[in-house]
Motif scaffolding. Structure first.
Motif, PDB file in Angstrom:
ATOM      1  N   ALA A 193     -15.348 -34.544  78.214  1.00 15.10           N
ATOM      2  CA  ALA A 193     -16.143 -35.268  77.220  1.00 15.10           C
ATOM      3  C   ALA A 193     -16.455 -36.683  77.698  1.00 15.10           C
ATOM      4  O   ALA A 193     -17.586 -37.180  77.535  1.00 15.10           O
ATOM      5  N   ILE A 194     -15.468 -37.347  78.316  1.00 13.28           N
ATOM      6  CA  ILE A 194     -15.701 -38.697  78.845  1.00 13.28           C
ATOM      7  C   ILE A 194     -16.737 -38.657  79.968  1.00 13.28           C
ATOM      8  O   ILE A 194     -17.643 -39.503  80.038  1.00 13.28           O
TER       9      ILE A 194
ATOM     10  N   THR B   9      -1.165 -20.106  81.701  1.00 13.26           N
ATOM     11  CA  THR B   9      -2.583 -19.931  82.055  1.00 13.26           C
ATOM     12  C   THR B   9      -3.415 -19.600  80.831  1.00 13.26           C
ATOM     13  O   THR B   9      -4.515 -20.141  80.640  1.00 13.26           O
ATOM     14  N   VAL B  10      -2.913 -18.706  79.976  1.00 11.51           N
ATOM     15  CA  VAL B  10      -3.643 -18.350  78.759  1.00 11.51           C
ATOM     16  C   VAL B  10      -3.819 -19.570  77.865  1.00 11.51           C
ATOM     17  O   VAL B  10      -4.901 -19.829  77.322  1.00 11.51           O
ATOM     18  N   ALA B  11      -2.762 -20.358  77.703  1.00 11.06           N
ATOM     19  CA  ALA B  11      -2.834 -21.533  76.834  1.00 11.06           C
ATOM     20  C   ALA B  11      -3.793 -22.585  77.381  1.00 11.06           C
ATOM     21  O   ALA B  11      -4.473 -23.282  76.607  1.00 11.06           O
ATOM     22  N   SER B  12      -3.896 -22.700  78.692  1.00 10.86           N
ATOM     23  CA  SER B  12      -4.767 -23.727  79.285  1.00 10.86           C
ATOM     24  C   SER B  12      -6.228 -23.305  79.321  1.00 10.86           C
ATOM     25  O   SER B  12      -7.103 -24.140  79.585  1.00 10.86           O
ATOM     26  N   ARG B  13      -6.522 -22.028  79.049  1.00  5.82           N
ATOM     27  CA  ARG B  13      -7.891 -21.540  79.160  1.00  5.82           C
ATOM     28  C   ARG B  13      -8.439 -20.962  77.864  1.00  5.82           C
ATOM     29  O   ARG B  13      -9.556 -20.432  77.867  1.00  5.82           O
ATOM     30  N   THR B  14      -7.711 -21.046  76.784  1.00  4.89           N
ATOM     31  CA  THR B  14      -8.207 -20.558  75.499  1.00  4.89           C
ATOM     32  C   THR B  14      -8.096 -21.677  74.469  1.00  4.89           C
ATOM     33  O   THR B  14      -7.703 -22.798  74.796  1.00  4.89           O
ATOM     34  N   ASP B  15      -8.427 -21.353  73.233  1.00  2.66           N
ATOM     35  CA  ASP B  15      -8.346 -22.353  72.171  1.00  2.66           C
ATOM     36  C   ASP B  15      -6.929 -22.423  71.607  1.00  2.66           C
ATOM     37  O   ASP B  15      -6.065 -21.609  71.935  1.00  2.66           O
ATOM     38  N   ARG B  16      -6.725 -23.403  70.722  1.00  6.94           N
ATOM     39  CA  ARG B  16      -5.375 -23.652  70.217  1.00  6.94           C
ATOM     40  C   ARG B  16      -4.875 -22.524  69.314  1.00  6.94           C
ATOM     41  O   ARG B  16      -3.683 -22.166  69.360  1.00  6.94           O
TER      42      ARG B  16
ATOM     43  N   ARG C  91      -5.183 -28.105  78.562  1.00  4.42           N
ATOM     44  CA  ARG C  91      -6.516 -27.778  78.056  1.00  4.42           C
ATOM     45  C   ARG C  91      -7.115 -28.954  77.288  1.00  4.42           C
ATOM     46  O   ARG C  91      -8.299 -29.289  77.445  1.00  4.42           O
ATOM     47  N   SER C  92      -6.305 -29.609  76.441  1.00  2.00           N
ATOM     48  CA  SER C  92      -6.794 -30.752  75.682  1.00  2.00           C
ATOM     49  C   SER C  92      -7.196 -31.895  76.604  1.00  2.00           C
ATOM     50  O   SER C  92      -8.241 -32.537  76.396  1.00  2.00           O
ATOM     51  N   ARG C  93      -6.387 -32.158  77.601  1.00  2.00           N
ATOM     52  CA  ARG C  93      -6.717 -33.240  78.525  1.00  2.00           C
ATOM     53  C   ARG C  93      -7.984 -32.905  79.313  1.00  2.00           C
ATOM     54  O   ARG C  93      -8.837 -33.783  79.537  1.00  2.00           O
ATOM     55  N   ARG C  94      -8.118 -31.671  79.735  1.00  2.00           N
ATOM     56  CA  ARG C  94      -9.324 -31.279  80.467  1.00  2.00           C
ATOM     57  C   ARG C  94     -10.567 -31.456  79.600  1.00  2.00           C
ATOM     58  O   ARG C  94     -11.598 -31.943  80.069  1.00  2.00           O
TER      59      ARG C  94
END
Length: 443
Positions: free
Chosen positions: A175-176, A111-118, A167-170
């Motif tokens: 963006a698309i 969850t943390v990785a999907s909602r924060t920056d890299r 997170r990157s895919r979201r």
């Protein structure tokens, strides 16, 4: 199959609209998996066995607390990760044998990785991996190289990587979607702009057609009324010209308004737009109305874009109409169409009338207030027409759109228009049109 896919889509949409319910379901499933996993003995006498051991009260309490914390993982991901990490450390250090409480820490790390920056994912993920794996290797009851200890390291690493990928895919999908919405807004704005330009062009065409033909009808009708009693033959001829002018007006109006038809409407216009090829016919109508017109042309063999051809025709038509309306009965006009390099110069001049107001002063005054001063010839504040009257006087005569429509046509093609009184009387209209005009298709 279709009903199953529909039901799955509805369930997914409902869970997306109720994230707390989804987190509660994930917490319940994680608790069930941990409780079931705590009954497994991986190092039994005959291999892994199930039911050979049971979790203690402390392990059950830690698993329950860790699973309950997952309900708040979306609102406070870092706090939930810290809480479940501490519970996992307690179980790894004091469990004998330890229960899989670290499963909740893995979910919280995802969850943390999907909602924060890299960068945050790297720091927090590395800290979680090292802490939990080190505790399992150094404080566990099994050797440090056992599969359970390596599994803690692998699962925490995969959770961090999976969360970062989501997170990157979201971000990519958002963006698309944003670009698509921006492109849609741009298309709508472009469509509105083109509609406005088309409405303005049709308005100019309607003005030119109506002003020209109605002026001719008015003149010929006046002649017929004047000579009806004394010279009926001449009155009959004038009425014939009225009939021809009105028929031409109806034809051109039908062709212009026909542009507004939809693709499926019947009787779409098939006649081409008028141009300089039918200039002689236009001049003939004015001569029949009593306006002497001389034509000089030096544009033989010149390829004229359709927009330039139409603009030149309409400018001559409007200029001659203004001469007939405002110059008086004794006026005459001259039309010249000359190619100069890569431009086409269209000039209409008249000699005015001693008793007239000046052929196009009514329109000149209205246009002078709507256009920059330097766009007119002379540009002086006190310019006068052929009768010596200042073109800024008599504001009650405003309302003409002829010169303004000419200027809009020429500006749309990237050309220049100059209008103004002539020295010694009369009026002059000159348009310089590029033969490589910026038409609507080129933009």
């Amino acid at each position: 199959m279709t009903s199953l896919a529909t039901g799955f889509a509805r369930a997914q949409r409902w869970l997306r609209e109720h994230p707390l319910a989804l987190d509660a379901a994930i917490a319940t499933l994680a608790l069930a998996c941990m409780v079931v996993g705590s009954f497994a003995e991986p190092y039994g006498e005959h291999g892994p066995t199930f039911g050979a051991r049971s979790p203690g009260a402390r392990s059950l309490l830690l698993m329950t607390l860790a699973a309950a914390a997952l309900v708040c993982r979306r609102r406070q991901p870092m706090a939930v990760l810290a809480f479940t990490g501490v519970l996992s450390l307690i179980e790894l250090v004091f469990g004998e044998p330890s229960a899989p409480v670290a499963m909740c820490a893995v979910i919280a790390l995802y969850t943390v990785a999907s909602r924060t920056d890299r960068s945050t994912t790297w720091r927090v993920g590395l800290l979680t991996m090292v802490t939990l794996s080190g505790a399992a290797m150094f404080f566990g009851t099994t050797p440090w190289y056992t599969q359970e200890n390596v599994g803690v390291f692998a699962w925490t690493g995969m959770a961090a990587a999976a969360g970062d990928a989501v997170r990157s895919r979201r971000a990519f999908v958002n963006a698309i979607r944003e670009r698509a919405e921006r492109a849609e807004r741009t298309r709508e704005e472009e469509a509105r702009r083109r509609v406005a330009e088309e409405r303005l062009r049709i308005a100019r065409d309607l003005h030119d057609v109506v002003a020209h033909h109605i002026a001719l009808v008015n003149v010929q009708a006046g002649v017929a009324a004047h000579v009806m009693d004394k010279r009926p033959d001449q009155a009959k001829e004038a009425l014939s010209h009225v009939r021809e002018a009105s028929r031409s007006a109806l034809s051109e109006l039908r062709a212009t308004v026909g542009l507004l038809r939809q693709s499926g409407d019947p009787e779409a216009p098939t006649e081409p737009a008028p141009g300089l090829d039918v200039l002689d016919e236009l001049v003939t109508t004015f001569r029949q109305a009593g306006l002497p017109v001389e034509v000089a042309r030096a544009d033989q063999g010149v390829h004229r874009p359709a927009a330039v051809d139409l603009a030149a025709y309409r400018i001559i038509q409007e200029a001659l109409t203004n001469v007939r309306k405002h110059a008086g009965s004794g006026a005459s006009a001259e039309v010249s169409v000359i190619r100069v390099g890569t431009t086409l110069e269209v000039t209409v001049i008249d000699n005015g009338s001693p008793g007239g107001e000046g052929p196009q002063c009514v329109h000149a005054r209205a246009s002078a207030d709507a256009q920059p001063r330097e766009a007119h010839d002379g540009g002086g504040k006190g310019r006068t027409d052929s009768t010596g009257r200042n073109d800024g006087d008599d504001r009650e005569d405003r309302g003409g759109h002829g010169l303004l429509g000419m200027r809009e046509r020429v500006s749309a093609l990237g050309g220049r228009l100059s209008t103004g009184p002539r020295y010694g009387g009369g009026f002059r209209v000159q348009a310089i049109l590029p033969l490589t005009a910026r038409t609507g298709e080129d933009r």
